[in-house]
Structures are given as C-alpha cells and as structure tokens.
Design a protein around this motif. Structure first.
Motif, PDB file in Angstrom:
ATOM      1  N   UNK A   1       0.835  -1.217   0.000  1.00 50.20           N
ATOM      2  CA  UNK A   1       0.000   0.000   0.000  1.00 50.20           C
ATOM      3  C   UNK A   1       0.871   1.269   0.000  1.00 50.20           C
ATOM      4  N   UNK A   2       1.677   1.464  -1.047  1.00 48.28           N
ATOM      5  CA  UNK A   2       2.696   2.524  -1.029  1.00 48.28           C
ATOM      6  C   UNK A   2       2.168   3.874  -1.502  1.00 48.28           C
ATOM      7  N   UNK A   3       1.004   4.291  -1.034  1.00 42.88           N
ATOM      8  CA  UNK A   3       0.377   5.501  -1.548  1.00 42.88           C
ATOM      9  C   UNK A   3      -0.025   6.449  -0.431  1.00 42.88           C
ATOM     10  N   UNK A   4      -0.122   7.713  -0.812  1.00 42.47           N
ATOM     11  CA  UNK A   4      -0.647   8.778   0.032  1.00 42.47           C
ATOM     12  C   UNK A   4      -1.568   9.626  -0.836  1.00 42.47           C
ATOM     13  N   UNK A   5      -2.479  10.365  -0.201  1.00 39.92           N
ATOM     14  CA  UNK A   5      -3.441  11.179  -0.942  1.00 39.92           C
ATOM     15  C   UNK A   5      -3.548  12.559  -0.294  1.00 39.92           C
ATOM     16  N   UNK A   6      -3.805  13.546  -1.137  1.00 36.93           N
ATOM     17  CA  UNK A   6      -4.018  14.906  -0.640  1.00 36.93           C
ATOM     18  C   UNK A   6      -5.210  15.494  -1.387  1.00 36.93           C
ATOM     19  N   UNK A   7      -6.231  15.858  -0.628  1.00 38.21           N
ATOM     20  CA  UNK A   7      -7.465  16.388  -1.211  1.00 38.21           C
ATOM     21  C   UNK A   7      -7.358  17.899  -1.338  1.00 38.21           C
ATOM     22  N   UNK A   8      -7.730  18.409  -2.514  1.00 40.58           N
ATOM     23  CA  UNK A   8      -7.749  19.847  -2.754  1.00 40.58           C
ATOM     24  C   UNK A   8      -9.135  20.300  -3.164  1.00 40.58           C
ATOM     25  N   UNK A   9      -9.205  21.391  -3.882  1.00 41.76           N
ATOM     26  CA  UNK A   9     -10.475  21.953  -4.336  1.00 41.76           C
ATOM     27  C   UNK A   9     -10.919  21.234  -5.607  1.00 41.76           C
ATOM     28  N   UNK A  10     -11.698  20.173  -5.426  1.00 38.09           N
ATOM     29  CA  UNK A  10     -12.144  19.391  -6.574  1.00 38.09           C
ATOM     30  C   UNK A  10     -11.062  18.500  -7.146  1.00 38.09           C
TER      31      UNK A  10
ATOM     32  N   UNK B   1      -9.511   5.573  -8.025  1.00 37.48           N
ATOM     33  CA  UNK B   1      -9.945   6.941  -7.758  1.00 37.48           C
ATOM     34  C   UNK B   1     -10.734   7.483  -8.937  1.00 37.48           C
ATOM     35  N   UNK B   2     -10.218   7.291 -10.138  1.00 42.07           N
ATOM     36  CA  UNK B   2     -10.941   7.706 -11.345  1.00 42.07           C
ATOM     37  C   UNK B   2     -12.303   7.025 -11.419  1.00 42.07           C
ATOM     38  N   UNK B   3     -12.304   5.716 -11.140  1.00 41.85           N
ATOM     39  CA  UNK B   3     -13.537   4.942 -11.235  1.00 41.85           C
ATOM     40  C   UNK B   3     -14.575   5.442 -10.240  1.00 41.85           C
ATOM     41  N   UNK B   4     -14.134   5.732  -9.011  1.00 44.19           N
ATOM     42  CA  UNK B   4     -15.068   6.213  -7.997  1.00 44.19           C
ATOM     43  C   UNK B   4     -15.683   7.547  -8.418  1.00 44.19           C
ATOM     44  N   UNK B   5     -14.877   8.419  -9.006  1.00 42.46           N
ATOM     45  CA  UNK B   5     -15.416   9.691  -9.496  1.00 42.46           C
ATOM     46  C   UNK B   5     -16.382   9.462 -10.654  1.00 42.46           C
TER      47      UNK B   5
ATOM     48  N   UNK C   1     -18.871  12.355 -12.218  1.00 37.24           N
ATOM     49  CA  UNK C   1     -17.875  13.305 -12.710  1.00 37.24           C
ATOM     50  C   UNK C   1     -16.931  12.620 -13.689  1.00 37.24           C
ATOM     51  N   UNK C   2     -16.523  13.368 -14.699  1.00 38.29           N
ATOM     52  CA  UNK C   2     -15.545  12.860 -15.655  1.00 38.29           C
ATOM     53  C   UNK C   2     -14.161  13.267 -15.176  1.00 38.29           C
ATOM     54  N   UNK C   3     -13.363  12.341 -14.674  1.00 31.81           N
ATOM     55  CA  UNK C   3     -12.068  12.720 -14.106  1.00 31.81           C
ATOM     56  C   UNK C   3     -11.066  13.089 -15.192  1.00 31.81           C
ATOM     57  N   UNK C   4     -10.222  14.029 -14.869  1.00 36.13           N
ATOM     58  CA  UNK C   4      -9.107  14.402 -15.727  1.00 36.13           C
ATOM     59  C   UNK C   4      -7.833  14.089 -14.947  1.00 36.13           C
TER      60      UNK C   4
ATOM     61  N   UNK D   1      -8.513  15.380 -11.285  1.00 37.10           N
ATOM     62  CA  UNK D   1      -9.447  16.494 -11.167  1.00 37.10           C
ATOM     63  C   UNK D   1     -10.850  16.011 -11.523  1.00 37.10           C
ATOM     64  N   UNK D   2     -11.821  16.377 -10.708  1.00 40.44           N
ATOM     65  CA  UNK D   2     -13.218  16.088 -11.030  1.00 40.44           C
ATOM     66  C   UNK D   2     -13.678  17.079 -12.085  1.00 40.44           C
ATOM     67  N   UNK D   3     -13.856  16.599 -13.310  1.00 44.79           N
ATOM     68  CA  UNK D   3     -14.221  17.470 -14.424  1.00 44.79           C
ATOM     69  C   UNK D   3     -15.712  17.686 -14.515  1.00 44.79           C
ATOM     70  N   UNK D   4     -16.217  17.636 -15.727  1.00 42.63           N
ATOM     71  CA  UNK D   4     -17.633  17.927 -15.963  1.00 42.63           C
ATOM     72  C   UNK D   4     -18.511  16.852 -15.336  1.00 42.63           C
ATOM     73  N   UNK D   5     -19.749  17.250 -15.014  1.00 50.51           N
ATOM     74  CA  UNK D   5     -20.699  16.357 -14.356  1.00 50.51           C
ATOM     75  C   UNK D   5     -21.628  15.758 -15.399  1.00 50.51           C
ATOM     76  N   UNK D   6     -21.853  14.450 -15.307  1.00 47.74           N
ATOM     77  CA  UNK D   6     -22.733  13.757 -16.253  1.00 47.74           C
ATOM     78  C   UNK D   6     -23.322  12.535 -15.564  1.00 47.74           C
ATOM     79  N   UNK D   7     -24.332  11.952 -16.188  1.00 51.18           N
ATOM     80  CA  UNK D   7     -24.941  10.741 -15.642  1.00 51.18           C
ATOM     81  C   UNK D   7     -23.923   9.615 -15.646  1.00 51.18           C
ATOM     82  N   UNK D   8     -23.766   8.873 -14.540  1.00 54.77           N
ATOM     83  CA  UNK D   8     -22.770   7.804 -14.496  1.00 54.77           C
ATOM     84  C   UNK D   8     -22.996   6.745 -15.569  1.00 54.77           C
ATOM     85  N   UNK D   9     -21.929   6.289 -16.171  1.00 56.00           N
ATOM     86  CA  UNK D   9     -21.975   5.207 -17.148  1.00 56.00           C
ATOM     87  C   UNK D   9     -22.197   3.884 -16.402  1.00 56.00           C
TER      88      UNK D   9
END
Length: 337
Positions: free
Chosen positions: A41-50, A83-87, A92-95, A112-120
């Motif tokens: 589990x060699x990861x860390x995360x930092x949450x920002x504005x979106x 993370x992309x999948x959860x968004x 949200x369409x992740x970038x 980045x959480x991009x534009x909002x759309x109905x989940x696929x």
C-alpha cells in the motif's frame, strides 16, 4: 467476514459542480482498495479543491524486491484507476495528469473532477466490484476461461493503453519455466527473503501485513510455481493441494517503459482485474520473472518487444477474504496551504 471499509461504494451526489470533501474522501477510500505488491500500500493522498493528488510513500517501497520502484508505481497506478472509477461512478468525468510537478517527483498523479454527467452503467458495475476483487492463490478449477471473457479483458487493457496477451500452450509452458527459474533465484537472495518476511509477519497495529490465509496453498505436485511465503515464514501452515497443470496465463504489457508507463500499466491492470471480478474470474499475479532483468527481457522477446509489466494466472476458484487496509488518517495528507 464483512468486507473492508475500503470497499464501500462512495455515496452518490446529485449536485453538479465540484464534489464535496466528503465525496472526495469516500473516493480516496475506494482508491485504497487497490492491489499492491505484497500488500505494501505505497500511496498517500491529498485532497484539494475538486482534486485529489496521489503520491508515492517512499518509505513503503520494497527496496530488495523492487529496487527500481516499478512495482510500486504499478500499485499506485491501480489506486489512481480506483480513484478515477469512484469519481466516474459519482457522475464526474475525471481528468488525470501524471507527474504534474517536476519538482515533486513523489506526486504521481493529480486527478481532477471534471464535468458532471450521468454515471456510465458499465463503470458503475466496475465500481461495485471493488470490494470483491482479491488476489486468489488457491488452486483454480480445470474449467477454461471462455473466449468472450478473455476478449473483454483484452479490451479493458486496451482502453487504458496496454496489451493483454493470453499465452498459447507453448508460450504458457515457457512462462511457467521462467517463473520456476525466477522463483529459485529469488529464494536464494537472503535480503529479499528477509524483506518478504517483514511484509508477511503480523505486528501490533499493522494494517497491511498479509493475513495467514493470503498465501493460499502450495502445489503438492509442484506443477505450478506460486509465491513461497513459507520460506519467509517457516511457521506458516500452507496446505498442499494439486493445481491444474494447464492454467490460463496472460501477460500485461506496454509499448514503452519507465515511470509513466508503469503507472499506466497499473491502471490497465486494475481495470482488467475488476472486469475479471465482474465475470467471476479469479486472478493471481505470477510476475517473478519480471523482477529479474535478464528474465524480463526473455518475456519481452516473446511479447514482440513490448515491455511486460505483469503476468497473471486466471481461472475459477472459491472466493478469498480481503487483506487489511491502512486507516484513512494514515494515508491522507493535510491540504496544501
């Protein structure tokens, strides 16, 4: 046994715009359900504005087993995909940008959480598989993996820029021979054995040691070489069971090599593993030869020069329990000033 907290599906937000910190935190929790080399589990995360930054945790790199950091970055790439999948599942369409700051090489990705759309719906299905994806080291049945399923796995890898190649009989036997050779060479490295024991041995409050059931069985007929955690932990009881002699073996590879390719291959790997999970397919990494440069070159030659990143065993087997996960406070960094 209840599923780990990391497997919970994030709550769905119905509001357009930037996701809340609560939603992003839930997406980080989903990211931590990713597979990693020896559950490091060699990861860390930092949450920002979106946004969520995904960083390497250098202190968790296995220096003897993974001196280049290749497998560490594959593991982090799998977390980036989660993370992309959860968004995506939230709408949200992740970038995603890999290694966004040259001055901060441990920052592997910014999502980045991009534009909002109905989940696929297909992505929602993959997200629902997150709590059920576990490495399975048990004997698989002799049932063949159907061709349509293998095509779906190949398409999953291709969508992430990788190649998923199922070995034919000759290539499979050659790969298994290389796995045996690699296993023998790696067993002889005392420093590697000590590092593996350190990853496998339980300790107070350690949330990422391999649980006693994780190593699975060993092959009583010695047909299939599996990770020998018993060498690292002689006291570990592993039942002997016969393994099928003709497993389905596949190689996940990329056209290039290096840190960017390793992260992308981790994303492709996780998409393949989750796609397999939705179809009831069990998976086991068998990448021993890729940890030895000379043997990795042999596999590369068989893959038409592509750079092999992961070798997988696929088939049908009883489910296995989840491995423990680090608590969120341990992997969440404070927001940047």
């Amino acid at each position: 046994m209840p599923e780990p907290e990391t497997g919970r599906r994030p709550p769905v937000s119905r509001e357009p715009g930037k996701p809340s910190e609560e939603i992003l935190t839930a997406c980080v929790r989903a990211a931590t359900a990713a597979p990693s080399i020896h559950n490091s589990q060699p990861w860390l995360f930092r949450i920002g504005d979106g946004t969520v930054d995904v960083l390497a945790d250098p202190g968790r790199r296995l220096e003897a087993i993974d001196p280049s950091g290749r497998e560490m970055l594959i593991s982090i790439g799998a977390a980036v995909f989660n993370l992309r999948l959860a968004l995506h599942a939230q709408g949200w369409t992740p970038e995603t940008r890999l290694f966004p700051e040259a001055a901060e090489p441990d920052r592997v990705a910014r999502v980045l959480a991009g534009s909002y759309a109905q989940p696929d719906e297909s992505l929602v299905e993959l997200a629902a598989a997150l709590p059920h994806r576990h490495t399975n080291r048990l004997p698989f049945t002799s049932a063949m993996v159907p061709a349509p399923v293998l095509r779906a796995l190949a398409a999953a890898a291709e969508s992430e820029g990788a190649v998923f190649h199922v070995a034919d009989t000759v290539a499979r036997n050659a790969i298994l021979d290389l796995v045996r050779t690699a296993d023998e060479r790696l067993r002889a490295r005392g420093v590697r054995r000590a590092e593996l024991a350190g990853r496998s041995r339980p300790a107070p409050r350690r949330r990422n040691a391999l649980p006693p059931v994780a190593p699975g069985s060993w092959d009583a007929l010695e047909v299939l070489p599996v990770r020998d955690f018993g060498l690292a932990l002689p006291q570990l009881h592993r039942p002997a069971e016969p393994f099928p002699s003709s497993p389905t073996i596949a190689v996940l590879s990329t056209g290039t090599d290096g840190p960017g390719a390793w992260v992308r291959s981790g994303q492709a790997l996780q998409r393949v593993l989750l796609t397999a999970t939705t179809r009831g397919i069990a998976t086991t990494p068998m990448s021993h030869p890729l940890e030895i440069p000379a043997l990795r070159e042999v596999v590369a030659g068989a893959e038409s020069g592509r750079r092999p990143q992961v070798i997988l065993r696929l088939g049908y087997a009883p489910p296995t329990p989840p491995t423990p996960r680090r608590p969120l406070p341990e992997v969440l960094l404070p927001a940047a000033p």
